[in-house]
Write a protein that holds these residues in place. Structure first.
Motif, mmCIF file in Angstrom:
data_model
loop_
_atom_site.group_PDB
_atom_site.id
_atom_site.type_symbol
_atom_site.label_atom_id
_atom_site.label_comp_id
_atom_site.label_asym_id
_atom_site.label_seq_id
_atom_site.Cartn_x
_atom_site.Cartn_y
_atom_site.Cartn_z
ATOM 1 N N ASN A 49 130.696 23.021 26.939
ATOM 2 C CA ASN A 49 129.814 24.076 27.445
ATOM 3 C C ASN A 49 128.581 23.532 28.167
ATOM 4 O O ASN A 49 127.596 24.253 28.356
ATOM 5 N N HIS A 50 128.637 22.277 28.585
ATOM 6 C CA HIS A 50 127.539 21.632 29.285
ATOM 7 C C HIS A 50 128.086 20.796 30.443
ATOM 8 O O HIS A 50 129.242 20.348 30.411
ATOM 9 N N GLY A 51 127.220 20.527 31.433
ATOM 10 C CA GLY A 51 127.593 19.634 32.519
ATOM 11 C C GLY A 51 128.886 20.055 33.192
ATOM 12 O O GLY A 51 129.094 21.226 33.507
ATOM 13 N N ARG A 52 129.778 19.086 33.361
ATOM 14 C CA ARG A 52 131.049 19.353 34.027
ATOM 15 C C ARG A 52 132.205 19.498 33.040
ATOM 16 O O ARG A 52 133.372 19.536 33.448
ATOM 17 N N TRP A 55 133.973 25.243 29.537
ATOM 18 C CA TRP A 55 133.375 26.181 28.604
ATOM 19 C C TRP A 55 134.386 26.559 27.514
ATOM 20 O O TRP A 55 135.604 26.544 27.748
ATOM 21 N N THR A 56 133.882 26.884 26.343
ATOM 22 C CA THR A 56 134.712 27.372 25.250
ATOM 23 C C THR A 56 134.185 28.731 24.821
ATOM 24 O O THR A 56 133.134 29.187 25.286
ATOM 25 N N ASP A 57 134.916 29.383 23.914
ATOM 26 C CA ASP A 57 134.498 30.733 23.520
ATOM 27 C C ASP A 57 133.554 30.742 22.329
ATOM 28 O O ASP A 57 133.125 31.802 21.876
ATOM 29 N N ARG A 58 133.203 29.558 21.810
ATOM 30 C CA ARG A 58 132.262 29.489 20.691
ATOM 31 C C ARG A 58 131.758 28.058 20.555
ATOM 32 O O ARG A 58 132.340 27.115 21.114
ATOM 33 N N LEU A 59 130.672 27.915 19.803
ATOM 34 C CA LEU A 59 130.156 26.591 19.465
ATOM 35 C C LEU A 59 130.555 26.269 18.034
ATOM 36 O O LEU A 59 130.390 27.098 17.142
ATOM 37 N N PHE A 121 114.030 30.074 26.127
ATOM 38 C CA PHE A 121 114.466 29.326 27.312
ATOM 39 C C PHE A 121 115.714 29.980 27.928
ATOM 40 O O PHE A 121 115.787 30.187 29.146
ATOM 41 N N ILE A 122 116.687 30.260 27.065
ATOM 42 C CA ILE A 122 117.952 30.819 27.568
ATOM 43 C C ILE A 122 117.728 32.192 28.189
ATOM 44 O O ILE A 122 118.267 32.501 29.265
ATOM 45 N N VAL A 175 127.169 31.915 25.516
ATOM 46 C CA VAL A 175 127.671 31.398 24.242
ATOM 47 C C VAL A 175 126.597 30.586 23.517
ATOM 48 O O VAL A 175 126.446 30.673 22.292
ATOM 49 N N LEU A 176 125.827 29.795 24.260
ATOM 50 C CA LEU A 176 124.747 29.030 23.633
ATOM 51 C C LEU A 176 123.749 29.964 22.955
ATOM 52 O O LEU A 176 123.303 29.705 21.834
ATOM 53 N N ARG A 177 123.409 31.051 23.614
ATOM 54 C CA ARG A 177 122.458 31.995 23.032
ATOM 55 C C ARG A 177 123.035 32.644 21.783
ATOM 56 O O ARG A 177 122.367 32.743 20.753
ATOM 57 N N ARG A 178 124.272 33.106 21.888
ATOM 58 C CA ARG A 178 124.897 33.802 20.751
ATOM 59 C C ARG A 178 125.029 32.903 19.530
ATOM 60 O O ARG A 178 124.868 33.340 18.394
#
Length: 255
Positions: A49-52, A55-59, A121-122, A175-178
């Motif tokens: 979920n960062h850079g190149r 993305w995934t659906d959760r952390l 921030f987000i 996703v990062l926020r959630r």
């Protein structure tokens, strides 16, 4: 989880793998990686979920750790900062055969108290209308109220990429926020890693405290803590020469 994007420097010597923190990219470690690359093979990882990386659906720290393990094919020195430090610790606990030694930068294996700073921030990043954005300077101005520190703003804006006629954020901000509570947390585990561990703390940061030592030593009994003066949470950005020297000594020290 999909394979992570990696960048490689150096062609000889023992392998060193770097994992960045929240809002980061593998390239955040480039300066220090270059200082090691003459005598080591360095891999810079873009975390999920960062850079190149995709993305995934959760952390999930366990999934993150296993994804890091998938890019390692021989025992390495594994270095991780903040979110990447927690992932690196779990990689060592779950896949000790892949981690010859571990360096954890300004994070502890604990559940941190809730903070609104990263959420702020987000929210500020998501509030920018990318379709109407004409320049990176406009984005900087839009973030100024929520992110008054120009250094932090500049760091966040490394995640803004020009795409054709428009702009996009590299991190999966929704996703990062959630899942910020997941990032603050630490998965329960009884595993113990018995390899050498260097624990680097920023003197002006609250992420490594004396009260966290017991939790660290329970999982990593061979830990040695070093506090870097004049550094906050982003130790490697504020004191790169010091961190590079610490790593150079650690990577080549007798096990």
């Amino acid at each position: 989880m999909s394979a992570l994007h990696t960048t490689h420097l150096g062609e000889q010597g023992s392998p060193v793998v770097f994992c960045h923190g929240l809002f980061g990219q593998g390239k955040n470690w480039t300066q220090i990686a270059k200082s090691l690359a003459d005598s080591h093979r360095v891999t810079l990882v873009d975390m999920p979920n960062h850079g190149r990386s995709e993305w995934t659906d959760r952390l999930d720290y366990v999934e993150m750790a296993d994804a890091v393990a998938d890019v390692i094919d021989e025992p390495v020195t594994l270095v991780g900062h903040s979110m990447g430090g927690k992932a690196a610790m779990l990689t060592a606990l779950r896949h000790p055969e892949l981690v010859e030694r571990l360096c954890v930068v300004d994070v502890s294996p604990v559940q941190y108290r809730e903070s609104d700073e990263f959420r702020g921030f987000i929210d500020a990043m998501l509030a920018i209308d990318l379709g109407a954005l004409d320049s990176r300077g406009e984005a900087d101005a839009a973030l100024a109220a929520a992110v008054p520190d120009p250094g932090v703003r500049a760091f966040l804006l490394t995640n803004l990429r020009r795409e054709g006629d428009g702009w996009q954020w590299l991190p999966n901000l929704e996703v990062l926020r959630r899942d910020l509570s997941t990032l603050r947390g630490w998965p329960e585990t009884d595993a113990v890693y018995d390899g050498p561990v260097l624990w680097i703390a920023g003197a002006d940061s609250g992420y490594v405290r004396d009260e966290f030592r017991e939790a660290m030593e329970a999982r990593f009994p061979r830990v040695r803590r070093v506090t870097v003066k004049g550094a906050g949470h982003w130790v490697h950005s504020s004191q790169p020469a010091v961190v590079a020297e610490l790593l150079d000594r650690f990577v080549d020290a007798p096990a």
